[in-house]
Design a protein around this motif. Sequence first.
Motif, PDB file in Angstrom:
ATOM      1  N   MET A  68       0.845  -1.208   0.000  1.00  0.00           N
ATOM      2  CA  MET A  68       0.000   0.000   0.000  1.00  0.00           C
ATOM      3  C   MET A  68       0.870   1.243   0.000  1.00  0.00           C
ATOM      4  O   MET A  68       1.936   1.274   0.634  1.00  0.00           O
ATOM      5  CB  MET A  68      -0.896   0.027   1.246  1.00  0.00           C
ATOM      6  CG  MET A  68      -2.033  -0.949   1.192  1.00  0.00           C
ATOM      7  SD  MET A  68      -3.142  -0.685   2.586  1.00  0.00           S
ATOM      8  CE  MET A  68      -3.944  -2.279   2.668  1.00  0.00           C
ATOM      9  N   TYR A  69       0.389   2.238  -0.689  1.00  0.00           N
ATOM     10  CA  TYR A  69       1.078   3.533  -0.758  1.00  0.00           C
ATOM     11  C   TYR A  69       0.285   4.482   0.133  1.00  0.00           C
ATOM     12  O   TYR A  69      -0.831   4.880  -0.202  1.00  0.00           O
ATOM     13  CB  TYR A  69       1.077   4.004  -2.217  1.00  0.00           C
ATOM     14  CG  TYR A  69       2.278   4.794  -2.609  1.00  0.00           C
ATOM     15  CD1 TYR A  69       3.545   4.212  -2.685  1.00  0.00           C
ATOM     16  CD2 TYR A  69       2.171   6.147  -2.928  1.00  0.00           C
ATOM     17  CE1 TYR A  69       4.659   4.947  -3.058  1.00  0.00           C
ATOM     18  CE2 TYR A  69       3.286   6.877  -3.301  1.00  0.00           C
ATOM     19  CZ  TYR A  69       4.512   6.266  -3.363  1.00  0.00           C
ATOM     20  OH  TYR A  69       5.610   6.998  -3.739  1.00  0.00           O
ATOM     21  N   HIS A  75       4.449   1.677   2.075  1.00  0.00           N
ATOM     22  CA  HIS A  75       4.347   1.131   3.436  1.00  0.00           C
ATOM     23  C   HIS A  75       4.159   2.225   4.505  1.00  0.00           C
ATOM     24  O   HIS A  75       4.348   1.965   5.695  1.00  0.00           O
ATOM     25  CB  HIS A  75       5.567   0.271   3.806  1.00  0.00           C
ATOM     26  CG  HIS A  75       5.742  -0.962   2.964  1.00  0.00           C
ATOM     27  ND1 HIS A  75       4.774  -1.923   2.823  1.00  0.00           N
ATOM     28  CD2 HIS A  75       6.793  -1.384   2.215  1.00  0.00           C
ATOM     29  CE1 HIS A  75       5.223  -2.902   2.021  1.00  0.00           C
ATOM     30  NE2 HIS A  75       6.436  -2.588   1.623  1.00  0.00           N
ATOM     31  N   GLY A  76       3.851   3.443   4.084  1.00  0.00           N
ATOM     32  CA  GLY A  76       3.490   4.485   5.043  1.00  0.00           C
ATOM     33  C   GLY A  76       4.639   5.213   5.688  1.00  0.00           C
ATOM     34  O   GLY A  76       5.793   5.071   5.277  1.00  0.00           O
ATOM     35  N   PRO A  77       4.328   6.011   6.739  1.00  0.00           N
ATOM     36  CA  PRO A  77       5.303   6.963   7.277  1.00  0.00           C
ATOM     37  C   PRO A  77       6.402   6.372   8.171  1.00  0.00           C
ATOM     38  O   PRO A  77       7.397   7.059   8.433  1.00  0.00           O
ATOM     39  CB  PRO A  77       4.429   7.920   8.110  1.00  0.00           C
ATOM     40  CG  PRO A  77       3.228   7.108   8.481  1.00  0.00           C
ATOM     41  CD  PRO A  77       3.004   6.132   7.371  1.00  0.00           C
ATOM     42  N   PRO A 101      -2.706   2.074  -4.392  1.00  0.00           N
ATOM     43  CA  PRO A 101      -1.887   0.882  -4.716  1.00  0.00           C
ATOM     44  C   PRO A 101      -0.478   1.309  -5.093  1.00  0.00           C
ATOM     45  O   PRO A 101      -0.247   2.486  -5.384  1.00  0.00           O
ATOM     46  CB  PRO A 101      -2.608   0.287  -5.933  1.00  0.00           C
ATOM     47  CG  PRO A 101      -3.353   1.431  -6.545  1.00  0.00           C
ATOM     48  CD  PRO A 101      -3.672   2.397  -5.451  1.00  0.00           C
ATOM     49  N   PHE A 102       0.474   0.353  -5.081  1.00  0.00           N
ATOM     50  CA  PHE A 102       1.801   0.634  -5.624  1.00  0.00           C
ATOM     51  C   PHE A 102       1.619   0.912  -7.113  1.00  0.00           C
ATOM     52  O   PHE A 102       0.985   0.128  -7.812  1.00  0.00           O
ATOM     53  CB  PHE A 102       2.731  -0.589  -5.450  1.00  0.00           C
ATOM     54  CG  PHE A 102       3.320  -0.731  -4.081  1.00  0.00           C
ATOM     55  CD1 PHE A 102       2.983   0.118  -3.043  1.00  0.00           C
ATOM     56  CD2 PHE A 102       4.262  -1.742  -3.823  1.00  0.00           C
ATOM     57  CE1 PHE A 102       3.542  -0.030  -1.772  1.00  0.00           C
ATOM     58  CE2 PHE A 102       4.829  -1.885  -2.558  1.00  0.00           C
ATOM     59  CZ  PHE A 102       4.468  -1.038  -1.534  1.00  0.00           C
ATOM     60  N   ALA A 168       7.793   1.118  -6.370  1.00  0.00           N
ATOM     61  CA  ALA A 168       6.722   2.098  -6.185  1.00  0.00           C
ATOM     62  C   ALA A 168       7.282   3.461  -5.786  1.00  0.00           C
ATOM     63  O   ALA A 168       6.712   4.495  -6.118  1.00  0.00           O
ATOM     64  CB  ALA A 168       5.754   1.595  -5.123  1.00  0.00           C
ATOM     65  N   THR A 169       8.402   3.457  -5.081  1.00  0.00           N
ATOM     66  CA  THR A 169       8.999   4.698  -4.593  1.00  0.00           C
ATOM     67  C   THR A 169       9.813   5.399  -5.665  1.00  0.00           C
ATOM     68  O   THR A 169       9.899   6.623  -5.686  1.00  0.00           O
ATOM     69  CB  THR A 169       9.922   4.360  -3.395  1.00  0.00           C
ATOM     70  OG1 THR A 169       9.124   3.745  -2.391  1.00  0.00           O
ATOM     71  CG2 THR A 169      10.590   5.583  -2.834  1.00  0.00           C
TER      72      THR A 169
END
Length: 248
Positions: A68-69, A75-77, A101-102, A168-169
């Motif tokens: 998850m984005y 993967h969040g903060p 989503p990614f 994703a990043t």
Amino acid sequence: MNLTLSIWRQKGANDKGKMVDYKVTDISEHMSFLEMMDVLNEQLINKGEEPVAFDHDCREGICGMCSMYINGEAHGPDRGVTTCQLHMRMFKDGDTITIEPFRAAAFPVIKDLVVDRTSFERIQQSGGFISVNTSGNTQDGNAIPIPKKDADDAMDAATCIGCGACVATCKNSSAMLFVGAKVSQYALLPQGRVEATERVQNMVAQMDLEGFGNCTNTGACEIECPKGISLENIARMNSEFMKASLKG
Ligand code: SF4
Ligand code: FES
């Protein structure tokens, strides 16, 4: 905590998709992010609405499924955790959380937050293994001395769970951190040297075929990787690739 969730909803691969807002109430700070999503889905099911599709399996940071984005970060903060290990204490009462989503051309959306990451599997199948003679004459692994540093670095590379957060990043949707980890895991060990030339050539070729972008040394992948996979692995893959190319 009471929260507003702004979530990507997409009925299927060919649907356009859009962000939809939902309210969730009475969320405990001790819940994991996925437990919070379970609460939302229970509410949706009780109202007769379609629950949000998301991937998960182990829920303990091992399988790499929970892609998850969250608020613009894979993967969040938090750092060094997957979405299933992310705790709601990282958020505040009244927050609005965006969940997507990614996103990458090589990770097409299947439904809502679920993406197709079989491109990673095809890269693995192209060379992420060693061929071992299992005829009964296999040499005992402990009989081969390996320098401690190499064993440690190989073990660190092997902790990659194939989650895809690096892709994703990355602004280029590059898979080089993932492939670098998989190549390094074997390149550092004598058992992996036997097929090292074909491995790196085949894995890099498959990576390109799948449509992943190139690395421009931004380093965002290393920061967002839940397993702390180091950029050194990309450098090692590049050097392995050069060596393989020189061999012809
Ligand atoms: S390198 Fe890190 S971010 Fe990329 S797939 Fe492996 S564990 Fe996930
Ligand atoms: S559900 Fe397995 S790593 Fe998150």
